[in-house]
Design an enzyme around this catalytic site. Structure first.
Site, mmCIF file in Angstrom:
data_model
loop_
_atom_site.group_PDB
_atom_site.id
_atom_site.type_symbol
_atom_site.label_atom_id
_atom_site.label_comp_id
_atom_site.label_asym_id
_atom_site.label_seq_id
_atom_site.Cartn_x
_atom_site.Cartn_y
_atom_site.Cartn_z
ATOM 1 N N ASN A 20 48.069 40.960 42.133
ATOM 2 C CA ASN A 20 48.416 40.585 43.514
ATOM 3 C C ASN A 20 49.019 39.180 43.521
ATOM 4 O OD1 ASN A 20 48.652 41.039 46.217
ATOM 5 N ND2 ASN A 20 46.495 40.724 46.701
ATOM 6 N N GLY A 74 31.202 37.086 44.364
ATOM 7 C CA GLY A 74 32.577 36.856 43.934
ATOM 8 C C GLY A 74 33.281 35.971 44.943
ATOM 9 N N LEU A 134 50.577 30.566 40.964
ATOM 10 C CA LEU A 134 50.124 30.053 39.667
ATOM 11 C C LEU A 134 50.603 28.628 39.393
ATOM 12 C CD1 LEU A 134 48.600 30.602 37.066
ATOM 13 C CD2 LEU A 134 50.606 31.781 36.183
ATOM 14 N N LYS A 140 38.810 40.024 37.711
ATOM 15 C CA LYS A 140 38.387 41.377 38.088
ATOM 16 C C LYS A 140 38.804 42.403 37.032
ATOM 17 C CE LYS A 140 36.230 40.303 41.873
ATOM 18 N NZ LYS A 140 34.769 40.456 41.954
ATOM 19 N N TYR A 175 42.070 35.565 40.242
ATOM 20 C CA TYR A 175 41.210 36.666 40.727
ATOM 21 C C TYR A 175 41.507 37.950 39.948
ATOM 22 C CZ TYR A 175 38.840 39.531 44.327
ATOM 23 O OH TYR A 175 38.000 40.388 45.010
ATOM 24 N N ARG A 210 25.480 38.298 52.594
ATOM 25 C CA ARG A 210 26.428 38.793 53.604
ATOM 26 C C ARG A 210 27.409 39.791 52.968
ATOM 27 N NH1 ARG A 210 30.653 33.670 54.193
ATOM 28 N NH2 ARG A 210 32.051 34.452 52.573
ATOM 29 N N GLY A 211 28.281 40.322 53.807
ATOM 30 C CA GLY A 211 29.387 41.163 53.338
ATOM 31 C C GLY A 211 28.938 42.372 52.540
ATOM 32 N N ASN A 268 27.595 41.411 42.272
ATOM 33 C CA ASN A 268 28.501 41.489 43.422
ATOM 34 C C ASN A 268 29.128 40.150 43.797
ATOM 35 O OD1 ASN A 268 29.409 42.441 46.270
ATOM 36 N ND2 ASN A 268 27.979 40.774 46.674
ATOM 37 N N ASP A 296 22.420 29.382 42.554
ATOM 38 C CA ASP A 296 23.860 29.393 42.246
ATOM 39 C C ASP A 296 23.989 30.006 40.852
ATOM 40 O OD1 ASP A 296 26.402 28.876 41.369
ATOM 41 O OD2 ASP A 296 26.513 26.878 42.285
HETATM 42 P P1 NAI Z 1 31.813 37.488 50.752
HETATM 43 O O1 NAI Z 1 32.510 36.189 50.535
HETATM 44 O O2 NAI Z 1 31.608 37.951 52.139
HETATM 45 O O3 NAI Z 1 30.371 37.466 50.024
HETATM 46 C C1 NAI Z 1 30.189 36.958 48.719
HETATM 47 C C2 NAI Z 1 28.781 36.412 48.589
HETATM 48 O O4 NAI Z 1 28.658 35.881 47.261
HETATM 49 C C3 NAI Z 1 28.513 35.273 49.571
HETATM 50 O O5 NAI Z 1 27.287 35.471 50.238
HETATM 51 C C4 NAI Z 1 28.482 34.047 48.678
HETATM 52 O O6 NAI Z 1 27.643 33.008 49.157
HETATM 53 C C5 NAI Z 1 27.969 34.640 47.356
HETATM 54 N N1 NAI Z 1 28.302 33.761 46.236
HETATM 55 C C6 NAI Z 1 29.485 33.135 45.997
HETATM 56 N N2 NAI Z 1 29.365 32.330 44.938
HETATM 57 C C7 NAI Z 1 28.094 32.429 44.486
HETATM 58 C C8 NAI Z 1 27.367 31.826 43.436
HETATM 59 N N3 NAI Z 1 27.921 30.909 42.637
HETATM 60 N N4 NAI Z 1 26.071 32.149 43.282
HETATM 61 C C9 NAI Z 1 25.463 33.052 44.085
HETATM 62 N N5 NAI Z 1 26.108 33.656 45.118
HETATM 63 C C10 NAI Z 1 27.415 33.347 45.311
HETATM 64 O O7 NAI Z 1 32.614 38.554 49.875
HETATM 65 P P2 NAI Z 1 32.696 40.146 50.021
HETATM 66 O O8 NAI Z 1 33.937 40.476 50.722
HETATM 67 O O9 NAI Z 1 31.419 40.689 50.500
HETATM 68 O O10 NAI Z 1 32.926 40.541 48.474
HETATM 69 C C11 NAI Z 1 31.868 40.921 47.626
HETATM 70 C C12 NAI Z 1 32.458 41.303 46.283
HETATM 71 O O11 NAI Z 1 33.429 42.348 46.461
HETATM 72 C C13 NAI Z 1 33.202 40.160 45.588
HETATM 73 O O12 NAI Z 1 32.979 40.234 44.197
HETATM 74 C C14 NAI Z 1 34.672 40.443 45.918
HETATM 75 O O13 NAI Z 1 35.525 39.884 44.966
HETATM 76 C C15 NAI Z 1 34.664 41.969 45.888
HETATM 77 N N6 NAI Z 1 35.773 42.580 46.628
HETATM 78 C C16 NAI Z 1 35.862 42.489 47.996
HETATM 79 C C17 NAI Z 1 36.899 43.119 48.682
HETATM 80 C C18 NAI Z 1 37.032 43.082 50.169
HETATM 81 O O14 NAI Z 1 37.967 43.712 50.708
HETATM 82 N N7 NAI Z 1 36.181 42.390 50.878
HETATM 83 C C19 NAI Z 1 37.923 43.868 47.938
HETATM 84 C C20 NAI Z 1 37.738 43.905 46.521
HETATM 85 C C21 NAI Z 1 36.678 43.304 45.904
#
Ligand code: NAI
Length: 445
Positions: free
Chosen positions: A345, A288, A295, A355, A351, A215-216, A286, A259
């Protein structure tokens, strides 16, 4: 998630009201046409400084694209490219001023300003290096002036190499794919490997791994890389297997429910890739998570789990992959950082640390990877419209969007396009970069 403010500011009925009240009216960004991506169009006005090194190369690159070279005399709307590499004294900086002073008003909506210079650290002449460094402040300031047109300004520093170093980044910066990359400095050098440039389907026949692909942003990355010809191996937690399988089926990819923090996960991934019987072109780290807490109230689990997903797993996977030859000669590693790792932040010490360390991973691996013909780069997204940002309270969410010079949040596809550029074979000279994809957010700018 829909940005209602952006919709209303652009709707026929309400646009006049927005203008009358003097409210900021963000211009909708132009994005790649998914059926016909990477197609360059429009008019480009090329300017140069005295004694510049790259103008001939830029001219010949542009001549091979469908863009029209503008003369600067007509009223047409243009993108502006300026070779500032010759500027080595304070007096010569006037050349930059004169070009943009004269032509900035002709900049198209969603147009591009691209300034090209020498990487200051690579110059022996200290005066020349000093003036080239000045380009950063210039480009970032221009970006703030032109953001209301949804136009962007970026700086391309060339280390070594002429046309071969400039071509891929110049084409990308001119393309619709760079729409949310603003006020950034991109370092390009002579490509580390030889490659066949395919400007329409650069990843044809290549395998790529994307973690967090269900997703995402991870889903958008998978879709963009598949559009560019790649076979995507999508990884996500076993709980997301149904979504992952559906997402990969849509793009004719392969699913690997895993995982990434689990014991032996890195070896499982490597074995899976080896069993495909062809090399691996790239890995996109990706996946995260966030576990926000002040804290003093943060639990050890909130720190440790996040650190393993965002950082530890990526490090172990890199180590396992680099112990093989899967990525050698043309492979790509991409990290996903965040502007929180640059600016910090509240409530995100865990986080922010993880990052920032992703940026450290790029910095420290760039040289050893480069020696093997592998590149490593990262994106640092700002406010992106995803489930994560949809959960932010309304007022904070609105502020997050309007904090960028483009007055709007980005879409997952905007991050994906920058990653698509990083992993394209022709970006072989792009190594060790962390690029913010944030529309020039005020946060940590
Ligand atoms: P999201 O939460 O929608 O998607 C993250 C995906 O990673 C999920 O499908 C989740 O199941 C998977 N995931 C989590 N833990 C896992 C694990 N242990 N093993 C395998 N898969 C795992 O997050 P989003 O928003 O799509 O973010 C993607 C990346 O972009 C992340 O690294 C996030 O930190 C980074 N990010 C996102 C921002 C935003 O505005 N959405 C801003 C800055 C960075």
């Amino acid at each position: 998630m829909t940005d209602r403010y952006l919709e209303l500011a652009n709707a026929n009925i309400t646009k006049t009201l927005f203008d009358g009240l003097g409210l900021p009216t963000p211009v909708r960004l132009v994005r790649e046409d998914s059926n016909n991506p990477h197609k360059l169009s429009g008019h480009v006005l090329l300017g140069t400084s005295e004694g510049a090194s790259f103008t001939k190369a830029i001219d010949s690159i542009l001549a091979e694209t469908p863009v029209t070279m503008a003369s600067g005399e007509g009223p047409g709307k243009v993108s502006l490219v300026f070779d500032a590499s010759g500027i080595s004294t304070a007096e010569q900086s006037t050349q930059l001023y004169k070009f943009f002073n004269r032509h900035l008003s002709a900049l198209a909506q969603c147009g591009r300003v691209i300034v090209i210079g020498h990487k200051p650290g690579a110059l022996k002449d200290t005066g020349h290096a000093t003036l080239q460094r000045g380009l950063v402040g210039f480009v970032k300031s221009v970006a703030k002036e032109i953001g209301r047109k949804s136009a962007t300004a970026n700086l391309l520093y060339i280390d070594k190499g002429g046309k071969t170093a400039i071509e891929a980044p110049l084409r990308f910066l001119l393309s619709a794919g760079s729409t949310f990359m603003n006020a950034q400095v991109l370092y390009a050098s002579k490509p580390v490997t030889s490659f066949e440039a395919d400007w329409t389907r650069p990843l044809e026949g290549k395998s790529v791994v994307v973690t967090g692909a269900a997703r995402g942003i991870g889903l958008a990355i998978s879709q963009v890389l598949a559009r560019d010809g790649a076979t995507v191996i999508g990884i996500d937690v076993p709980q997301a297997e149904t979504e992952l399988k559906a997402a990969m089926a849509d793009i004719k990819g392969l699913s690997l429910p895993l995982d990434i923090t689990g014991e032996g996960a890195a070896d499982t991934l490597v074995t899976f890739c080896q069993n495909q019987g062809r090399g691996l072109h790239s890995i996109i780290h990706n996946a995260g998570i966030t576990r926000d807490k002040m804290l003093s109230r943060m639990t050890p689990v909130q720190w440790e789990l996040l650190m393993q997903v965002n950082l530890g797993a990526a490090q172990r996977i890199n180590e396992a992959l680099l112990a093989t030859e899967l990525l050698d000669n043309g492979g790509k590693i991409v990290g996903v950082a965040s502007i929180s790792g640059i600016a910090g932040n509240v409530g995100q010490t865990n986080y922010g640390f993880s990052k920032s360390a992703v940026i450290g991973m790029v910095d420290s691996l760039a040289v050893p990877c480069g020696k093997r013909g592998i590149t490593i780069n990262a994106v640092a997204p700002g406010f992106i419209e995803t489930q994560m940002t949809a959960a932010i309270p309304f007022v904070t969410r609105q502020m997050g969007r309007r904090l960028s010079s483009l007055s709007q949040g980005g879409l997952p596809v905007d991050v994906a396009e920058v990653i698509g550029f990083f992993v394209s074979p022709q970006a072989a000279g792009i190594n060790g970069n962390t690029v913010r994809v944030c529309g020039q957010s005020l946060l940590g700018a």
